[in-house]
Design an enzyme around this catalytic site. Structure first.
Site, mmCIF file in Angstrom:
data_model
loop_
_atom_site.group_PDB
_atom_site.id
_atom_site.type_symbol
_atom_site.label_atom_id
_atom_site.label_comp_id
_atom_site.label_asym_id
_atom_site.label_seq_id
_atom_site.Cartn_x
_atom_site.Cartn_y
_atom_site.Cartn_z
ATOM 1 N N PHE A 154 -16.088 3.097 6.230
ATOM 2 C CA PHE A 154 -14.681 3.419 5.960
ATOM 3 C C PHE A 154 -14.337 3.459 4.471
ATOM 4 C CE2 PHE A 154 -14.947 -1.194 6.609
ATOM 5 C CZ PHE A 154 -14.363 -1.668 5.436
ATOM 6 N N THR A 213 -5.318 -7.375 10.582
ATOM 7 C CA THR A 213 -5.610 -6.093 9.933
ATOM 8 C C THR A 213 -5.150 -4.922 10.789
ATOM 9 O OG1 THR A 213 -7.513 -7.097 8.834
ATOM 10 C CG2 THR A 213 -7.458 -4.695 8.932
ATOM 11 N N ARG A 218 -1.857 -14.449 4.349
ATOM 12 C CA ARG A 218 -2.587 -13.775 5.425
ATOM 13 C C ARG A 218 -1.852 -13.938 6.756
ATOM 14 N NH1 ARG A 218 -6.668 -11.317 3.822
ATOM 15 N NH2 ARG A 218 -7.755 -11.163 5.797
ATOM 16 N N LYS A 240 0.811 -1.213 0.000
ATOM 17 C CA LYS A 240 0.000 0.000 0.000
ATOM 18 C C LYS A 240 0.853 1.276 0.000
ATOM 19 C CE LYS A 240 -4.001 -2.139 2.236
ATOM 20 N NZ LYS A 240 -4.900 -2.071 3.407
ATOM 21 N N HIS A 260 -2.185 -5.386 1.469
ATOM 22 C CA HIS A 260 -3.480 -6.036 1.250
ATOM 23 C C HIS A 260 -3.188 -7.444 0.761
ATOM 24 C CE1 HIS A 260 -7.470 -6.929 -0.476
ATOM 25 N NE2 HIS A 260 -6.768 -7.492 -1.451
ATOM 26 N N ARG A 293 2.478 -6.469 8.959
ATOM 27 C CA ARG A 293 1.719 -5.360 9.547
ATOM 28 C C ARG A 293 2.266 -4.947 10.907
ATOM 29 N NH1 ARG A 293 -4.023 -7.557 7.308
ATOM 30 N NH2 ARG A 293 -4.050 -6.356 5.359
ATOM 31 N N ASN A 295 -2.192 0.057 6.959
ATOM 32 C CA ASN A 295 -1.635 -1.194 7.470
ATOM 33 C C ASN A 295 -0.705 -1.932 6.502
ATOM 34 O OD1 ASN A 295 -3.554 -2.144 5.712
ATOM 35 N ND2 ASN A 295 -4.736 -3.256 7.239
#
Length: 141
Positions: free
Chosen positions: A57, A91, A85, A9, A115, A102, A112
């Site tokens: 959000f 998250t 994951r 991100k 993705h 993260r 965070n």
């Protein structure tokens, strides 16, 4: 061999963490089958996160995802979705296990670092959103 989509991100791209994050994926046994850097348009971000359109959000997420470049990758490996994951962590970076991406690079639930697809079905949809078949280099196995 499963494939999953990963996005580094804007926060992590802006802080020059791309190489560190890619190294984590590679050291975890993933092969990068496709990768590109791009700056999402509003339309692209809204389309990608359309499943969240009714969530409070949504606009904040879109604004964040268009705030700078992202790196989009197809990761390939055994049990890719679940393993990615696990490597990403929760998250909320404050709840993410130590050593996860993260926990190391995330700031908040909204900012965070990465993705990752949440299911095989969504991985296929998300991969097709960003990559054509000819852009994905499949393993020989």
């Amino acid at each position: 061999m499963e494939q999953t989509l990963s996005i580094i991100k804007p926060d992590s791209v802006g802080k020059a963490h791309i190489g560190e994050i890619i190294a984590i994926f590679e050291k975890s046994g993933f092969r990068i089958a496709a990768m590109k850097m791009l700056h999402l348009s509003v339309k692209e971000a809204e389309g990608f996160y359309a499943v969240h359109k009714s969530r409070p959000f949504f606009q904040e997420l879109v604004d964040f995802m268009i705030s700078g470049p992202v790196v989009v990758m197809v990761l390939e490996g055994n049990n890719a979705v679940a393993r990615n994951r696990e490597i990403m962590g929760a998250t909320n970076p404050q709840e993410a296990a130590p050593g996860t991406i993260r926990a190391q690079f995330g700031e908040s639930i909204g900012i965070n670092a990465v993705h990752g697809s949440d299911s095989l079905e969504n991985a296929a949809i998300e991969i097709n959103y960003f990559f054509s078949k000819v852009e994905i280099v499949n393993s020989a196995a």
